[in-house]
Design an enzyme around this catalytic site. Structure first.
Site, PDB file in Angstrom:
ATOM      1  N   LYS A  43       0.801  -1.200   0.000  1.00  0.00           N
ATOM      2  CA  LYS A  43       0.000   0.000   0.000  1.00  0.00           C
ATOM      3  C   LYS A  43       0.849   1.271   0.000  1.00  0.00           C
ATOM      4  CE  LYS A  43      -3.386  -2.048   3.140  1.00  0.00           C
ATOM      5  NZ  LYS A  43      -3.884  -1.923   4.542  1.00  0.00           N
ATOM      6  N   GLY A  44       2.075   1.143   0.490  1.00  0.00           N
ATOM      7  CA  GLY A  44       2.897   2.323   0.796  1.00  0.00           C
ATOM      8  C   GLY A  44       3.016   3.368  -0.291  1.00  0.00           C
TER       9      GLY A  44
ATOM     10  N   GLU B  72       7.928   2.615  -5.846  1.00  0.00           N
ATOM     11  CA  GLU B  72       8.040   2.166  -4.454  1.00  0.00           C
ATOM     12  C   GLU B  72       7.952   3.348  -3.491  1.00  0.00           C
ATOM     13  OE1 GLU B  72       7.967   0.051  -2.283  1.00  0.00           O
ATOM     14  OE2 GLU B  72       9.019  -1.807  -2.720  1.00  0.00           O
ATOM     15  N   ASP B  73       7.500   3.076  -2.275  1.00  0.00           N
ATOM     16  CA  ASP B  73       7.503   4.127  -1.261  1.00  0.00           C
ATOM     17  C   ASP B  73       8.904   4.302  -0.677  1.00  0.00           C
ATOM     18  OD1 ASP B  73       7.427   1.618   0.009  1.00  0.00           O
ATOM     19  OD2 ASP B  73       5.994   2.207   1.553  1.00  0.00           O
TER      20      ASP B  73
ATOM     21  N   ASP C 126      14.633  -0.177   1.599  1.00  0.00           N
ATOM     22  CA  ASP C 126      15.437  -0.313   2.815  1.00  0.00           C
ATOM     23  C   ASP C 126      16.484  -1.396   2.578  1.00  0.00           C
ATOM     24  OD1 ASP C 126      16.431  -0.484   5.349  1.00  0.00           O
ATOM     25  OD2 ASP C 126      14.595  -1.167   6.308  1.00  0.00           O
TER      26      ASP C 126
ATOM     27  N   LYS D 222      16.650   4.437   1.998  1.00  0.00           N
ATOM     28  CA  LYS D 222      17.426   4.485   3.240  1.00  0.00           C
ATOM     29  C   LYS D 222      18.887   4.317   2.876  1.00  0.00           C
ATOM     30  CE  LYS D 222      14.087   3.153   6.680  1.00  0.00           C
ATOM     31  NZ  LYS D 222      13.600   2.094   7.562  1.00  0.00           N
TER      32      LYS D 222
ATOM     33  N   VAL E 266      10.310   5.651   9.217  1.00  0.00           N
ATOM     34  CA  VAL E 266       9.594   6.865   8.826  1.00  0.00           C
ATOM     35  C   VAL E 266       8.140   6.566   8.459  1.00  0.00           C
ATOM     36  CG1 VAL E 266      11.622   8.182   8.092  1.00  0.00           C
ATOM     37  CG2 VAL E 266      10.482   6.674   6.459  1.00  0.00           C
TER      38      VAL E 266
ATOM     39  N   ASP F 168       3.413   3.749   6.515  1.00  0.00           N
ATOM     40  CA  ASP F 168       2.683   3.475   7.754  1.00  0.00           C
ATOM     41  C   ASP F 168       3.563   2.891   8.839  1.00  0.00           C
ATOM     42  OD1 ASP F 168       3.039   0.913   6.348  1.00  0.00           O
ATOM     43  OD2 ASP F 168       1.824   0.093   7.968  1.00  0.00           O
TER      44      ASP F 168
HETATM   45  P1  IMP Z   1      12.849  -3.638   1.973  1.00  0.00           P
HETATM   46  O1  IMP Z   1      12.341  -4.902   1.335  1.00  0.00           O
HETATM   47  O2  IMP Z   1      13.648  -3.891   3.212  1.00  0.00           O
HETATM   48  O3  IMP Z   1      13.608  -2.754   0.977  1.00  0.00           O
HETATM   49  O4  IMP Z   1      11.593  -2.837   2.489  1.00  0.00           O
HETATM   50  C1  IMP Z   1      10.717  -2.307   1.639  1.00  0.00           C
HETATM   51  C2  IMP Z   1       9.305  -2.158   2.192  1.00  0.00           C
HETATM   52  O5  IMP Z   1       9.243  -2.139   3.618  1.00  0.00           O
HETATM   53  C3  IMP Z   1       8.789  -0.807   1.745  1.00  0.00           C
HETATM   54  O6  IMP Z   1       8.080  -0.916   0.527  1.00  0.00           O
HETATM   55  C4  IMP Z   1       7.913  -0.375   2.894  1.00  0.00           C
HETATM   56  O7  IMP Z   1       6.576  -0.780   2.686  1.00  0.00           O
HETATM   57  C5  IMP Z   1       8.466  -1.059   4.114  1.00  0.00           C
HETATM   58  N1  IMP Z   1       9.343  -0.146   4.890  1.00  0.00           N
HETATM   59  C6  IMP Z   1      10.696  -0.165   4.987  1.00  0.00           C
HETATM   60  N2  IMP Z   1      11.158   0.815   5.765  1.00  0.00           N
HETATM   61  C7  IMP Z   1      10.060   1.506   6.166  1.00  0.00           C
HETATM   62  C8  IMP Z   1       9.896   2.692   6.997  1.00  0.00           C
HETATM   63  O8  IMP Z   1      10.826   3.311   7.521  1.00  0.00           O
HETATM   64  N3  IMP Z   1       8.614   3.094   7.186  1.00  0.00           N
HETATM   65  C9  IMP Z   1       7.530   2.469   6.625  1.00  0.00           C
HETATM   66  N4  IMP Z   1       7.646   1.383   5.848  1.00  0.00           N
HETATM   67  C10 IMP Z   1       8.897   0.899   5.622  1.00  0.00           C
HETATM   68 MG    MG Z   2       4.628  -0.778   4.281  1.00  0.00          MG
END
Ligand code: IMP
Ligand code: MG
Length: 170
Positions: A37-38, A92-93, A96, A124, A146, A152
């Site tokens: 949803k982000g 993407e939102d 990370d 990040k 964040v 969220d």
């Molecule tokens: P990744 O797979 O670790 O890159 O994380 C990606 C997903 O995790 C993003 O699309 C977000 O939905 C969620 N996410 C990661 N960090 C945050 C944050 O700081 N706040 C909110 N959602 C996050």
């Molecule tokens: Mg999320």
């Protein structure tokens, strides 16, 4: 909660990304794929700054519980449109660990798309290198969880029009 990005700054950046994408994809009719949803707010704002013919789809994935990555990403709701031979821009939102985007890239590659680009609202800043380019980045932020502008914490705060670092997890 501490505000780190205000709406004026966000709007200007989103507009700039939209202009770059519009120039690059003119005549290519790209499909924007918002990752729910982000990214729903970023996708909506970005689309309104696109000045060329385009389409939009959404895919829903899940990888997080609270502030902890579960490490495994799964598709909750998939796209039904045929992506074969199409230019896609994954929206993407936040990136990370990169696990979600890496998983999505491998899924979209299976669909014989013509090109894959990535636009992320936030990134990040961590030391790790990705083996794929992140084409459009809104803002790089330091570590910390964040919220706001679609992001969220346990489904809360998506409605805020600025971005905040969550200090307390309540
Ligand atoms: P990744 O797979 O670790 O890159 O994380 C990606 C997903 O995790 C993003 O699309 C977000 O939905 C969620 N996410 C990661 N960090 C945050 C944050 O700081 N706040 C909110 N959602 C996050
Ligand atoms: Mg999320």
């Amino acid at each position: 909660m501490k505000k780190i990005l205000n709406k004026t700054l966000i709007n200007q950046k989103v507009k700039n990304i939209g202009e770059s994408i519009s120039k690059k994809f003119i005549g290519k009719k790209p499909i924007f794929i918002g990752v729910l949803k982000g990214s729903f707010i970023f996708t909506a704002d970005l689309l309104r700054s696109i000045k060329i013919d385009c389409e939009v789809e959404f895919i829903k994935v899940q990888s997080y519980k609270g502030t902890q990555s579960t490490g495994n990403v799964k598709i909750i709701s998939d796209i039904k449109t045929n992506l074969k031979g199409r230019h896609i821009i994954v929206v993407e939102d936040i990136i990370d660990s990169g696990k979600t985007i890496k998983f999505l890239i491998s899924e979209f590659k299976k669909k014989s798309v013509k090109s894959i680009s990535i636009a992320t609202f936030l990134m990040k800043s961590n030391q790790q290198k990705f083996d794929f380019p992140i084409d459009y980045i809104g803002f790089e932020i330091k570590q910390g969880f964040v919220v706001g502008y679609g992001l969220d914490y346990n489904q809360k705060y998506r409605n805020l029009d600025s971005v905040y670092v969550l200090e307390s997890k309540n």
